[in-house]
Design an enzyme around this catalytic site. Structure first.
Site, PDB file in Angstrom:
ATOM      1  N   GLY A  89      -4.960  -1.019  20.113  1.00 12.08           N
ATOM      2  CA  GLY A  89      -3.838  -1.026  21.045  1.00 12.08           C
ATOM      3  C   GLY A  89      -2.488  -1.084  20.339  1.00 12.08           C
ATOM      4  N   GLU A 122       8.269  -7.160  13.510  1.00 15.55           N
ATOM      5  CA  GLU A 122       9.344  -7.590  12.607  1.00 15.55           C
ATOM      6  C   GLU A 122      10.184  -6.416  12.115  1.00 15.55           C
ATOM      7  OE1 GLU A 122       6.530  -6.088   9.642  1.00 15.55           O
ATOM      8  OE2 GLU A 122       6.331  -7.096  11.588  1.00 15.55           O
ATOM      9  N   ASP A 123       9.561  -5.240  11.912  1.00 13.48           N
ATOM     10  CA  ASP A 123      10.308  -4.084  11.433  1.00 13.48           C
ATOM     11  C   ASP A 123      11.239  -3.541  12.520  1.00 13.48           C
ATOM     12  OD1 ASP A 123       8.125  -3.385  12.959  1.00 13.48           O
ATOM     13  OD2 ASP A 123       7.424  -1.797  11.629  1.00 13.48           O
ATOM     14  N   ASP A 171       0.799  -1.223   0.000  1.00 21.67           N
ATOM     15  CA  ASP A 171       0.000   0.000   0.000  1.00 21.67           C
ATOM     16  C   ASP A 171       0.833   1.276   0.000  1.00 21.67           C
ATOM     17  OD1 ASP A 171       1.006  -0.136   2.574  1.00 21.67           O
ATOM     18  OD2 ASP A 171      -0.916  -0.619   3.497  1.00 21.67           O
TER      19      ASP A 171
END
Length: 348
Positions: free
Chosen positions: A295, A253-254, A163
């Site tokens: 959250g 993961e980033d 995106d």
């Protein structure tokens, strides 16, 4: 004979009195009109943002893209496109980045249970430039986006979500920056870690805090360039407990990649200023439509603190600069005012 009244004075007095009495009404009308104008301007601004973000921006279907030849010597970048069950966005992303002269390969990280259809695969051939390759995974995991790629690929990898739209000239600028510091994570979306609260734990903060503090320590891999060797390091050197954390949380993961790179190189990331389009701002792969109810920020705080526990320390490094294109005349200014009257002023 009694004096004749001065009609002119009376008339003027009457007009003056009437004008004074209606003045607050006129002012109120003006204020109402101004308020209405501002409301319409705000509505137009919101509509413009919505159109830019959500509507088709002129991208055509991937099946219509035919790009042959090209300047191979300029193509130094491999795109790793992270996608999941968003075929329209995937197709448009493929078409969009195929127009960038610096792109040589586009790898689609396919983590769905059902493999891509033959009709989809048949749209792309080995002679396409850039070449589109489907990297089919055995399981659904966010760790898949950092699995080492099979050959062929370049050293420079642009990790991007389906995106995100980075203009080709800004992508080329980021690649130029990466060449000068190929051990750094170079990208467009900065974040910062802070230590706060009564418990003294780390907190994850976004762009406004980056702007306020003038510092950042994380670049999101939803739009970032890194060396392919860190894909190997993610699976060979990074603690396996982090893979499990990413799978359990469907998150982190980033940040894990930034921890890994900072821990290995002791270098901060590099923020390149860009003008990105985010087609999934309200519906990202790992967030819900309401990031507050989801959250998301609390989860990101937890990611930071869990990674610190696993590493035993915090390897993140802060940076206090960003890179912008030299031809951005809005932000480009000389260091001293004397430069404005330099001797080559008239020599264009």
């Amino acid at each position: 004979m009694p004096p004749t009244p001065n009609r002119s004075s009376t008339s003027n007095l009457t007009i003056s009195t009437t004008s004074s009495a209606t003045s607050p009404v006129n002012n109120e009308r003006k204020l109402t009109r101004l308020a209405g104008l501002w409301r319409w301007l705000a509505i137009l601004l919101l509509v413009g943002v919505a159109l830019y973000t959500f509507l088709d921006d002129g991208e055509v279907e991937a099946s219509q893209r035919i790009v042959r030849g090209g300047h191979e010597e300029k193509r130094e970048l491999t795109i790793v496109l992270n996608t999941f069950e968003r075929y329209d966005l995937m197709n448009k992303a493929i078409n969009y980045y195929s127009k960038c002269d610096c792109v040589k390969y586009i790898y689609i990280i396919w983590s769905e249970e059902t493999p891509p259809s033959q009709s989809l695969l048949s749209r792309f051939t080995e002679t396409d430039v850039p070449r589109v390759i489907f990297n089919i995974q055995k399981e659904d995991s966010l760790n898949n986006r950092f699995k080492p790629l099979p050959s062929p690929h370049t050293d420079a990898i642009f990790s991007v979500d389906d995106d995100m739209r980075v203009p080709c000239d800004e992508l080329a600028l980021a690649l130029e920056v990466w060449r000068s510091s190929s051990d750094s994570l170079v990208g467009f979306m900065p974040r910062i870690h802070l230590r706060g609260g009564p418990d003294g734990l780390l907190q994850y903060r976004c762009w406004w805090k980056v702007w306020w503090t003038g510092a950042y320590s994380i670049i999101l891999t939803k739009a970032a360039i890194l060396h392919h060797k860190f894909f190997h390091a993610y699976f060979d050197q990074m603690p396996k407990a982090i893979h499990t954390l990413v799978d359990d949380r469907r998150n982190c993961e980033d940040i894990a990649m930034q921890f890994l790179m900072s821990n290995i190189t002791s270098l901060p990331p590099i923020y390149v200023k860009g003008h990105l389009g985010d087609k999934g701002a309200l519906g990202g792969i790992s967030t819900s439509h309401n990031v507050i109810k989801a959250g998301h920020m609390i989860q990101r705080d937890d990611c930071l603190n869990e990674l610190v526990k696993i590493y035993g320390h915090n390897p993140l490094k802060r940076a206090h600069y960003f890179i912008d294109a030299a031809n951005n005349r809005w932000n480009s200014a000389p260091s001293t005012w004397w430069e404005y009257i330099s001797s080559d002023l008239w020599k264009w």
